[in-house]
Design a protein around this motif. Structure first.
Motif, PDB file in Angstrom:
ATOM      1  N   GLY A  81      -0.179 -25.020  22.173  1.00 43.73           N
ATOM      2  CA  GLY A  81       0.739 -25.090  21.046  1.00 43.73           C
ATOM      3  C   GLY A  81       1.531 -23.800  20.895  1.00 43.73           C
ATOM      4  O   GLY A  81       1.895 -23.166  21.874  1.00 43.73           O
ATOM      5  N   TYR A  82       1.778 -23.403  19.665  1.00 51.75           N
ATOM      6  CA  TYR A  82       2.557 -22.206  19.335  1.00 51.75           C
ATOM      7  C   TYR A  82       1.649 -20.988  19.430  1.00 51.75           C
ATOM      8  O   TYR A  82       0.650 -20.887  18.719  1.00 51.75           O
ATOM      9  N   VAL A  83       1.982 -20.048  20.325  1.00 52.84           N
ATOM     10  CA  VAL A  83       1.189 -18.825  20.500  1.00 52.84           C
ATOM     11  C   VAL A  83       2.098 -17.644  20.224  1.00 52.84           C
ATOM     12  O   VAL A  83       3.108 -17.454  20.912  1.00 52.84           O
ATOM     13  N   ALA A  84       1.768 -16.848  19.216  1.00 53.10           N
ATOM     14  CA  ALA A  84       2.636 -15.756  18.785  1.00 53.10           C
ATOM     15  C   ALA A  84       1.956 -14.403  18.945  1.00 53.10           C
ATOM     16  O   ALA A  84       0.742 -14.279  18.827  1.00 53.10           O
ATOM     17  N   GLU A  85       2.786 -13.397  19.198  1.00 50.11           N
ATOM     18  CA  GLU A  85       2.355 -11.996  19.226  1.00 50.11           C
ATOM     19  C   GLU A  85       3.216 -11.261  18.200  1.00 50.11           C
ATOM     20  O   GLU A  85       4.448 -11.248  18.301  1.00 50.11           O
ATOM     21  N   VAL A  86       2.588 -10.661  17.197  1.00 50.41           N
ATOM     22  CA  VAL A  86       3.303  -9.992  16.108  1.00 50.41           C
ATOM     23  C   VAL A  86       3.151  -8.492  16.266  1.00 50.41           C
ATOM     24  O   VAL A  86       2.043  -7.985  16.446  1.00 50.41           O
ATOM     25  N   ASN A  87       4.285  -7.765  16.201  1.00 46.97           N
ATOM     26  CA  ASN A  87       4.280  -6.303  16.298  1.00 46.97           C
ATOM     27  C   ASN A  87       5.075  -5.701  15.152  1.00 46.97           C
ATOM     28  O   ASN A  87       6.011  -6.321  14.640  1.00 46.97           O
ATOM     29  N   TYR A  88       4.702  -4.475  14.780  1.00 49.31           N
ATOM     30  CA  TYR A  88       5.396  -3.732  13.737  1.00 49.31           C
ATOM     31  C   TYR A  88       5.825  -2.388  14.307  1.00 49.31           C
ATOM     32  O   TYR A  88       5.014  -1.686  14.911  1.00 49.31           O
ATOM     33  N   ASP A  89       7.100  -2.048  14.123  1.00 46.21           N
ATOM     34  CA  ASP A  89       7.614  -0.753  14.537  1.00 46.21           C
ATOM     35  C   ASP A  89       7.944   0.059  13.302  1.00 46.21           C
ATOM     36  O   ASP A  89       8.507  -0.453  12.338  1.00 46.21           O
ATOM     37  N   GLY A  90       7.602   1.332  13.357  1.00 43.17           N
ATOM     38  CA  GLY A  90       7.863   2.208  12.222  1.00 43.17           C
ATOM     39  C   GLY A  90       6.631   2.361  11.360  1.00 43.17           C
ATOM     40  O   GLY A  90       5.565   1.818  11.635  1.00 43.17           O
ATOM     41  N   GLU A  91       6.808   3.119  10.317  1.00 41.10           N
ATOM     42  CA  GLU A  91       5.707   3.385   9.390  1.00 41.10           C
ATOM     43  C   GLU A  91       6.110   2.906   8.002  1.00 41.10           C
ATOM     44  O   GLU A  91       7.244   3.140   7.558  1.00 41.10           O
ATOM     45  N   ALA A  92       5.191   2.247   7.326  1.00 46.55           N
ATOM     46  CA  ALA A  92       5.488   1.729   5.994  1.00 46.55           C
ATOM     47  C   ALA A  92       5.756   2.883   5.043  1.00 46.55           C
ATOM     48  O   ALA A  92       5.025   3.869   5.018  1.00 46.55           O
ATOM     49  N   ARG A  93       6.831   2.749   4.268  1.00 52.21           N
ATOM     50  CA  ARG A  93       7.191   3.750   3.261  1.00 52.21           C
ATOM     51  C   ARG A  93       7.291   3.051   1.913  1.00 52.21           C
ATOM     52  O   ARG A  93       7.956   2.023   1.799  1.00 52.21           O
ATOM     53  N   TYR A  94       6.651   3.646   0.937  1.00 50.49           N
ATOM     54  CA  TYR A  94       6.703   3.112  -0.420  1.00 50.49           C
ATOM     55  C   TYR A  94       7.262   4.196  -1.315  1.00 50.49           C
ATOM     56  O   TYR A  94       6.764   5.327  -1.317  1.00 50.49           O
ATOM     57  N   PRO A  95       8.287   3.881  -2.094  1.00 48.79           N
ATOM     58  CA  PRO A  95       8.860   4.910  -2.970  1.00 48.79           C
ATOM     59  C   PRO A  95       7.850   5.346  -4.022  1.00 48.79           C
ATOM     60  O   PRO A  95       7.052   4.539  -4.506  1.00 48.79           O
ATOM     61  N   ASP A  96       7.897   6.609  -4.312  1.00 52.17           N
ATOM     62  CA  ASP A  96       7.038   7.158  -5.354  1.00 52.17           C
ATOM     63  C   ASP A  96       7.442   6.533  -6.690  1.00 52.17           C
ATOM     64  O   ASP A  96       8.628   6.322  -6.955  1.00 52.17           O
ATOM     65  N   SER A  97       6.489   6.231  -7.528  1.00 53.35           N
ATOM     66  CA  SER A  97       6.796   5.574  -8.807  1.00 53.35           C
ATOM     67  C   SER A  97       7.726   6.424  -9.672  1.00 53.35           C
ATOM     68  O   SER A  97       8.477   5.907 -10.487  1.00 53.35           O
ATOM     69  N   ASN A  98       7.705   7.758  -9.504  1.00 54.05           N
ATOM     70  CA  ASN A  98       8.595   8.628 -10.283  1.00 54.05           C
ATOM     71  C   ASN A  98      10.024   8.577  -9.770  1.00 54.05           C
ATOM     72  O   ASN A  98      10.960   8.871 -10.512  1.00 54.05           O
ATOM     73  N   GLU A  99      10.248   8.192  -8.518  1.00 52.66           N
ATOM     74  CA  GLU A  99      11.593   8.126  -7.954  1.00 52.66           C
ATOM     75  C   GLU A  99      12.423   7.016  -8.573  1.00 52.66           C
ATOM     76  O   GLU A  99      13.634   7.096  -8.622  1.00 52.66           O
ATOM     77  N   SER A 100      11.783   5.969  -9.042  1.00 58.26           N
ATOM     78  CA  SER A 100      12.532   4.830  -9.571  1.00 58.26           C
ATOM     79  C   SER A 100      13.006   5.051 -11.014  1.00 58.26           C
ATOM     80  O   SER A 100      13.729   4.256 -11.543  1.00 58.26           O
ATOM     81  N   LYS A 101      12.595   6.132 -11.642  1.00 59.71           N
ATOM     82  CA  LYS A 101      12.984   6.389 -13.042  1.00 59.71           C
ATOM     83  C   LYS A 101      14.249   7.188 -13.138  1.00 59.71           C
ATOM     84  O   LYS A 101      14.700   7.853 -12.332  1.00 59.71           O
TER      85      LYS A 101
END
Length: 101
Positions: A81-101
């Protein structure tokens, strides 16, 4: 007698439909791709796929909100059937909660 005729006709219809479906799926041949890249909104995604008879291969990608690029490469075969290979490039970045204010 009528019941035997109906059963026979039903059986013939099922066999004919099965052969037609097998023929149609074996003759498929296509190749496509598309992509969207919009720098202002950080949208970057696309998809490509090729099929020749029963051999189907493809990939798709999307720029995730956390900054990573997710890429999925896949093959489709009759046994697995459907055979998938999943990859991620880069590093996850989350904005600091103080940056959104």
């Amino acid at each position: 007698m009528n019941a035997k005729v109906f059963i026979l006709l039903g059986l013939v219809a099922v066999v004919a439909a099965d052969k037609l479906a097998s023929f149609e799926s074996g003759e498929a041949k296509y190749d496509f791709n598309w992509a969207v890249k919009h720098d202002d909104s950080d949208n970057d995604f696309g998809h490509q796929e090729a099929r020749n008879e029963d051999d189907t291969q493809g990939s798709y990608y999307v720029q995730l909100p956390d900054g990573r690029l997710q890429t999925v490469r896949y093959v489709v075969d009759g046994d697995n059937g459907y055979v998938a290979e999943v990859n991620y490039d880069g590093e996850a970045r989350y904005p600091d909660s103080n940056e959104s204010k």
